[in-house]
Motif scaffolding. Structure first.
Motif, PDB file in Angstrom:
ATOM      1  N   UNK A 170      47.054  84.712  32.616  1.00 53.09           N
ATOM      2  CA  UNK A 170      47.149  84.988  31.198  1.00 53.09           C
ATOM      3  C   UNK A 170      46.988  83.682  30.618  1.00 53.09           C
ATOM      4  N   UNK A 171      47.357  82.518  30.724  1.00 47.82           N
ATOM      5  CA  UNK A 171      46.664  81.433  30.070  1.00 47.82           C
ATOM      6  C   UNK A 171      45.293  80.943  29.706  1.00 47.82           C
ATOM      7  N   UNK A 172      44.954  81.258  31.044  1.00 49.37           N
ATOM      8  CA  UNK A 172      42.951  81.563  31.306  1.00 49.37           C
ATOM      9  C   UNK A 172      42.130  82.626  30.404  1.00 49.37           C
ATOM     10  N   UNK A 173      43.129  83.221  30.501  1.00 43.41           N
ATOM     11  CA  UNK A 173      42.512  84.508  29.256  1.00 43.41           C
ATOM     12  C   UNK A 173      42.619  84.331  28.638  1.00 43.41           C
ATOM     13  N   UNK A 174      43.441  83.759  27.831  1.00 45.36           N
ATOM     14  CA  UNK A 174      43.239  83.199  26.196  1.00 45.36           C
ATOM     15  C   UNK A 174      42.627  82.998  25.837  1.00 45.36           C
ATOM     16  N   UNK A 175      42.205  81.581  26.722  1.00 44.28           N
ATOM     17  CA  UNK A 175      41.748  80.382  26.451  1.00 44.28           C
ATOM     18  C   UNK A 175      40.008  80.971  26.659  1.00 44.28           C
ATOM     19  N   UNK A 176      39.451  81.828  27.660  1.00 44.09           N
ATOM     20  CA  UNK A 176      38.438  82.140  27.628  1.00 44.09           C
ATOM     21  C   UNK A 176      38.042  83.013  26.801  1.00 44.09           C
ATOM     22  N   UNK A 177      39.278  83.513  26.472  1.00 43.36           N
ATOM     23  CA  UNK A 177      38.699  84.463  24.961  1.00 43.36           C
ATOM     24  C   UNK A 177      38.973  83.916  23.775  1.00 43.36           C
ATOM     25  N   UNK A 178      38.888  82.696  23.566  1.00 47.98           N
ATOM     26  CA  UNK A 178      39.397  82.097  22.581  1.00 47.98           C
ATOM     27  C   UNK A 178      40.121  82.314  21.711  1.00 47.98           C
ATOM     28  N   UNK A 179      41.381  82.744  22.192  1.00 43.40           N
ATOM     29  CA  UNK A 179      42.812  83.206  21.798  1.00 43.40           C
ATOM     30  C   UNK A 179      43.220  82.032  21.383  1.00 43.40           C
TER      31      UNK A 179
END
Length: 351
Positions: A264-273
């Motif tokens: 989830x952290x990786x996903x949030x970083x890649x989505x710029x959240x």
């Protein structure tokens, strides 16, 4: 503090030389303009205080004995730039715990000279436990302090990293570990590697050795009397931080479980959240880092590029690299100090 009372910004300390030099980041125009009009007595007082402060800074590394044995090469403190790179992740962890950043409890079990506490304070994380204790004795005694997340740059010698990985696997807390690339290939690391994802910087991190923590090394001459000749160090030195070095590439090993999954952290970083500092990247697997060529390198010469164009390109890239390096050093020139911060060595009001 009353609600209507504005909180004062953290004070900055700088040497008198820096405050009087218009080319320095800490230049004090008011002091410079009034310097000539000050009385000799007032000038002497300012100079005396400045000398005492400088002496305190220079002796902070050697002013106290550590309750554990340490290799000389392990006496390195992390640049505040490295902590700034993980700050967005720490803020997200605090949010998931329902805490303000100021209440997030950070534990750094490996003590050097205490600068880590100051760096975290500057980033808005004042609850940091980093004391001159024997980490392994603390574990044995069952006295590990209460904490929400473990953040550390461990010693790289001996089996420290292996013992740290074992502790993290049993601790059930998020962990962010700054580790050199060469250690990540060790066999024992493979037992724990799947627990982590990885954050890499655009350029190598600096490390700082406070004065007094490493003995000056002499180089033996080849003359008949076997005399030792001192060599002048070419390392960059900073009064606040010590001697700078960057012996190898390093990056962050990060595990945010069980608060939030790594995925989830990786996903949030890649989505710029979750917004990282420009140039930082995250990778799910260790082997992906090499494939991505994390660190900036000179561009390869184009097939039709002339020799003159090649030289010009390399010159521009070299100039940009020097500019980037100078900017990074300038950012670390002055260390902010929160008013009322407890001194580490008992005599030094700045660390």
């Amino acid at each position: 503090m009353p609600d209507n009372e504005e909180q004062q910004p953290p004070k900055q300390w700088a040497s008198l030389a820096d405050r009087l030099n218009p080319n320095r980041a800490a230049f004090d125009a008011e002091l410079k303009s009034s310097w000539k009009s000050l009385s000799k007595k007032e000038k002497k007082r300012i100079v005396t205080e400045d000398r005492k402060a400088i002496q305190a800074l220079k002796s902070r590394g050697a002013s106290q004995s550590l309750p554990f044995e340490a290799e000389a090469d392990d006496h390195c403190e992390t640049s505040h730039v490295a902590y700034a790179h993980i700050s967005p992740i720490l803020k997200y962890i605090a949010e998931q715990l329902g805490k303000a950043n100021s209440d997030l409890q950070i534990y750094d079990p490996y003590y050097c000279a205490g600068t880590a506490v100051q760096h975290f304070n500057r980033l808005g994380f004042p609850c940091v436990y980093n004391k001159p204790e024997d980490f392994y004795q603390v574990i044995q005694d069952g006295c590990v302090p209460q904490h929400d997340v473990l953040v550390t740059n461990p010693p790289y010698s001996g089996d420290h990293f292996e013992r740290l990985l074992k502790f993290c696997s049993e601790n059930n807390k998020p962990a962010l570990l700054l580790i050199p690339e060469h250690l990540s290939t060790k066999k024992y690391v493979q037992r724990y590697i799947d627990r982590f994802f990885f954050l890499t910087p655009a350029e190598r991190y600096f490390y700082w050795t406070p004065e007094g923590l490493r003995q000056k090394q002499d180089v033996e001459g080849n003359n008949d009397n076997n005399k030792k000749k001192k060599t002048k160090s070419k390392k960059h030195k900073n009064l606040m931080l010590g001697s700078r070095n960057s012996p190898f590439a390093s990056h962050w090993f990060i595990c945010t479980n069980p608060i939030v999954s790594n995925e989830k952290i990786i996903s949030l970083i890649r989505s710029r959240e979750i917004k990282l500092v420009d140039g930082c990247n995250v990778f799910e697997r260790q082997q992906h880092i090499v494939q991505a060529h994390t660190f900036r390198k000179r561009n390869e010469v184009e097939p039709n590029q002339s020799k003159v164009e090649c030289v010009q390109q390399q010159g521009e890239e070299g100039q940009q690299k020097r500019h980037n390096k100078k900017t990074r050093v300038q950012k670390e020139k002055c260390a902010q100090v929160d008013e009322g911060t407890v001194s580490v060595d008992g005599n030094n009001p700045f660390f």
